[in-house]
Scaffold this motif. Sequence first.
Motif, PDB file in Angstrom:
ATOM      1  N   PHE A  52       1.861   8.181   2.644  1.00 27.61           N
ATOM      2  CA  PHE A  52       2.998   8.114   3.432  1.00 27.61           C
ATOM      3  C   PHE A  52       3.972   7.114   3.116  1.00 27.61           C
ATOM      4  CE2 PHE A  52      -0.518   9.741   6.185  1.00 27.61           C
ATOM      5  CZ  PHE A  52       0.067  10.434   7.033  1.00 27.61           C
ATOM      6  N   GLU A  53       3.825   6.655   1.686  1.00 23.75           N
ATOM      7  CA  GLU A  53       4.700   5.604   1.416  1.00 23.75           C
ATOM      8  C   GLU A  53       5.226   4.669   2.319  1.00 23.75           C
ATOM      9  OE1 GLU A  53       7.779   8.180   0.087  1.00 23.75           O
ATOM     10  OE2 GLU A  53       6.767   9.118  -1.761  1.00 23.75           O
ATOM     11  N   GLN A  54       4.107   4.135   2.999  1.00 22.40           N
ATOM     12  CA  GLN A  54       4.137   3.088   4.078  1.00 22.40           C
ATOM     13  C   GLN A  54       3.223   1.898   3.880  1.00 22.40           C
ATOM     14  OE1 GLN A  54       6.507   2.886   6.504  1.00 22.40           O
ATOM     15  NE2 GLN A  54       7.359   5.101   6.817  1.00 22.40           N
ATOM     16  N   LYS A  65      -2.898  -7.411   9.830  1.00 15.32           N
ATOM     17  CA  LYS A  65      -2.192  -7.237  11.156  1.00 15.32           C
ATOM     18  C   LYS A  65      -1.460  -5.915  10.893  1.00 15.32           C
ATOM     19  CE  LYS A  65      -3.172 -10.973  13.492  1.00 15.32           C
ATOM     20  NZ  LYS A  65      -4.113 -10.903  14.523  1.00 15.32           N
ATOM     21  N   PRO A  66      -1.463  -4.961  11.866  1.00 21.12           N
ATOM     22  CA  PRO A  66      -0.609  -3.793  11.536  1.00 21.12           C
ATOM     23  C   PRO A  66       0.906  -4.012  11.517  1.00 21.12           C
ATOM     24  CG  PRO A  66      -2.230  -3.461  13.470  1.00 21.12           C
ATOM     25  CD  PRO A  66      -2.101  -5.113  13.235  1.00 21.12           C
ATOM     26  N   THR A  67       1.531  -3.271  10.506  1.00 24.66           N
ATOM     27  CA  THR A  67       2.883  -3.399  10.593  1.00 24.66           C
ATOM     28  C   THR A  67       3.361  -2.172  11.728  1.00 24.66           C
ATOM     29  OG1 THR A  67       2.707  -1.275   9.046  1.00 24.66           O
ATOM     30  CG2 THR A  67       2.610  -3.598   8.157  1.00 24.66           C
ATOM     31  N   LEU A  68       4.646  -2.038  11.718  1.00 24.09           N
ATOM     32  CA  LEU A  68       5.035  -1.056  12.766  1.00 24.09           C
ATOM     33  C   LEU A  68       4.696   0.379  12.685  1.00 24.09           C
ATOM     34  CD1 LEU A  68       8.828  -2.386  13.140  1.00 24.09           C
ATOM     35  CD2 LEU A  68       7.031  -2.657  14.709  1.00 24.09           C
ATOM     36  N   ALA A  69       4.722   0.512  11.191  1.00 26.79           N
ATOM     37  CA  ALA A  69       4.139   1.921  10.891  1.00 26.79           C
ATOM     38  C   ALA A  69       2.362   1.928  10.999  1.00 26.79           C
ATOM     39  CB  ALA A  69       4.287   2.258   9.440  1.00 26.79           C
ATOM     40  N   GLY A  70       1.894   0.789  10.924  1.00 26.94           N
ATOM     41  CA  GLY A  70       0.614   0.772  11.118  1.00 26.94           C
ATOM     42  C   GLY A  70       0.313   0.935  12.673  1.00 26.94           C
ATOM     43  N   GLU A  71       0.867   0.305  13.474  1.00 26.57           N
ATOM     44  CA  GLU A  71       0.862   0.449  14.900  1.00 26.57           C
ATOM     45  C   GLU A  71       1.074   2.140  15.465  1.00 26.57           C
ATOM     46  OE1 GLU A  71       3.665  -2.061  16.772  1.00 26.57           O
ATOM     47  OE2 GLU A  71       2.479  -3.980  16.270  1.00 26.57           O
ATOM     48  N   VAL A  72       1.914   2.701  14.777  1.00 27.68           N
ATOM     49  CA  VAL A  72       2.006   4.088  15.175  1.00 27.68           C
ATOM     50  C   VAL A  72       0.800   4.968  14.498  1.00 27.68           C
ATOM     51  CG1 VAL A  72       3.403   6.248  14.453  1.00 27.68           C
ATOM     52  CG2 VAL A  72       4.566   4.141  14.762  1.00 27.68           C
ATOM     53  N   LEU A  73       0.367   4.684  13.460  1.00 28.39           N
ATOM     54  CA  LEU A  73      -0.741   5.230  12.884  1.00 28.39           C
ATOM     55  C   LEU A  73      -2.025   4.981  13.886  1.00 28.39           C
ATOM     56  CD1 LEU A  73      -1.967   6.975  10.886  1.00 28.39           C
ATOM     57  CD2 LEU A  73      -2.469   4.985   9.259  1.00 28.39           C
ATOM     58  N   VAL A  74      -2.113   3.378  14.123  1.00 26.07           N
ATOM     59  CA  VAL A  74      -3.175   3.188  14.901  1.00 26.07           C
ATOM     60  C   VAL A  74      -3.337   4.122  16.409  1.00 26.07           C
ATOM     61  CG1 VAL A  74      -4.424   1.269  16.282  1.00 26.07           C
ATOM     62  CG2 VAL A  74      -3.776   1.013  14.026  1.00 26.07           C
TER      63      VAL A  74
END
Length: 308
Positions: A52-54, A65-74
């Motif tokens: 995902f190049e994220q 800790k999740p990044t903003l992209a990580g929060e979306v994925l979670v």
Amino acid sequence: MSGMSGAARIKPRHLQLIVKIAETGQLQLAAQAAAITQPAASRILADLEAQFEQSFFVRHANGMKPTLAGEVLVRHAKVVMAGLDTLTDELADLSLGNAGHVRVGAVTGAAVGHLMPAAQEILQQTPDVRISVDVAPSTALFRGLEESRYDFILGRANPRSTTKDFRFYPGRAETVSLLVGETHPLAGLASVNLSELADYPWVIQEEGSPIREAVEQAFHQHGLPVPGRVLNSSSLLVALAQIAQADAIAPQTQEVLRLLVSDTIHAGVVALQTDIPITVSPYFVIVSEQRKLPRAAERLFDAVNKRF
């Protein structure tokens, strides 16, 4: 790599790992919870971030800790995992017969006397099962079974019912009761001769139906003309309306009679005490030889058969 092709490569265990990393903040703990090794967990996370190049997690001294992209994925991973859990549960319920849609057709007496009590038993045990019941003449029931609109039927054999297409299980023969309203002129008499009945209006199942044929044969056997003032209908509701409004006589099976005179319904009808019995051919529990019953239908089928 595009998001679409990246998403297509995500597996449930990948999503489970992502959720566990967010919950524990530790890759090692997340790997243990997901039942994989820590090196494998590191590779999965690295592959997802490359796809995902994220960056999905930021590593801090006290954990991940999740990044903003990580929060979306979670967030989406939790939705998918919950959906998979629901899918697993629903498939298990279907295999056990605890869910599903059962479709059954029956002649009136069989529906009242045997199908409905069995259906009530199944619905009490497994409220997630849906049961649809049609009441119709046997010819229509066989057509519906042939067209896969019913899982099984309770009906009478007829020329359409060749043994190679259907399997028959023992049912029950029925006695016909001639129902009238409680205020009918003949109600309450100790015995009624068939010759006294021809002048009254009748509401009878359509020509060719087993009950219609049984009634007409009774008249013929005693050299009497069949009733002439006849409303043709297989509807029990129509029969009750005619009984109430027109002093009509309505032939129904004894199973229907027992329901109508029960304390819970008390439909205001009685059976005439005729001088001869009128019997109709037996009905059977019938399944197609071409299809296996779904588990929920099999449970209802067994509940019906144990009542015979």
